[in-house]
Design an enzyme around this catalytic site. Sequence first.
Site, short mmCIF file in Angstrom:
data_model
loop_
_atom_site.label_atom_id
_atom_site.label_comp_id
_atom_site.label_asym_id
_atom_site.label_seq_id
_atom_site.Cartn_x
_atom_site.Cartn_y
_atom_site.Cartn_z
N THR A 101 0.85 -1.18 0.00
CA THR A 101 0.00 0.00 0.00
C THR A 101 0.89 1.23 0.00
O THR A 101 2.01 1.17 0.52
CB THR A 101 -0.92 0.04 1.24
OG1 THR A 101 -1.55 1.32 1.35
CG2 THR A 101 -0.14 -0.21 2.51
N ASN A 102 0.43 2.32 -0.58
CA ASN A 102 1.19 3.57 -0.54
C ASN A 102 0.98 4.32 0.78
O ASN A 102 1.94 4.71 1.44
CB ASN A 102 0.76 4.49 -1.70
CG ASN A 102 1.29 4.04 -3.04
OD1 ASN A 102 2.37 4.44 -3.46
ND2 ASN A 102 0.53 3.21 -3.73
N THR A 103 -0.28 4.50 1.15
CA THR A 103 -0.62 5.36 2.29
C THR A 103 0.07 4.94 3.58
O THR A 103 0.58 5.78 4.33
CB THR A 103 -2.14 5.40 2.50
OG1 THR A 103 -2.77 5.93 1.33
CG2 THR A 103 -2.50 6.26 3.70
N CYS A 159 -1.77 4.98 -5.42
CA CYS A 159 -2.59 4.13 -4.56
C CYS A 159 -2.64 2.79 -5.27
O CYS A 159 -2.85 2.74 -6.49
CB CYS A 159 -3.99 4.69 -4.37
SG CYS A 159 -5.12 3.56 -3.52
N THR A 160 -2.44 1.72 -4.55
CA THR A 160 -2.28 0.42 -5.20
C THR A 160 -3.55 -0.09 -5.86
O THR A 160 -3.50 -1.06 -6.61
CB THR A 160 -1.76 -0.63 -4.20
OG1 THR A 160 -2.57 -0.62 -3.02
CG2 THR A 160 -0.31 -0.32 -3.82
N GLU A 161 -4.69 0.59 -5.62
CA GLU A 161 -5.93 0.20 -6.30
C GLU A 161 -6.17 0.93 -7.62
O GLU A 161 -6.98 0.50 -8.43
CB GLU A 161 -7.16 0.42 -5.39
CG GLU A 161 -7.40 -0.64 -4.36
CD GLU A 161 -6.44 -0.51 -3.20
OE1 GLU A 161 -6.02 -1.54 -2.64
OE2 GLU A 161 -6.09 0.63 -2.84
#
Length: 230
Positions: A83-85, A196-198
Amino acid sequence: MKTIGLIGGMSWESTVTYYQIINETVRDGLGGLHSAKILLYSVDFAEIEECQAKEEWERSGEILADAAMRLESAGADFIVICTNTMHKVVSQIQAKIRIPIVHIADATAEALLQAGITKTALLGTKYTMTQDFYKDRLVQKGISVVIPNEKEIEKVNDVIYNELCLGIVSDESREDYIRVIERLKEEGAQAVILGCTEIGLLISQSDSVLPVFDTTQIHAKAAAEKARER
């Protein structure tokens, strides 16, 4: 081959992509029936999202640090946070383990610099876009960052949490993202980071007027390459 410790589930949709890309990269590099050695700790994203919403970052860091320690104890040689966040708490996690963490922003910066990019747009959660924990690592590498305006930030963030993290991929939201990317190009962005990984579930290169740097793909490939290092 080194063993990769994945901290996933944020959300699980993008963790699936990590698993696929890592194994494909190892297979393509080594051939035959080779696949990656992976340990996966998948968290309950609802618990993490609650921490984000309440700004309880230390608590979320404790949850992820516990996951990292379990992976280290199980034999992981390094950690990848899918995940980035949640790289906001990477220092808190790193302080609890002896093995390294492959930082998603560092891997992305390296890919941008290799492509000659010095100014990039950044899309992600509102935390990633507006706070400095991610952008600063790019700036330190000599890459300037432009982000959406306030209204666009809310839209980009809403699509992530209320659609993509729930497996919903909407043509209408894709068009909204495309418009944001086009406007950021007008501000001088040479590329766009899908931070964002999504977002890679929604936007691909064919949708963008700017070169796309998908952090999920970049990070997963970096993990696979590190696993093969001697």
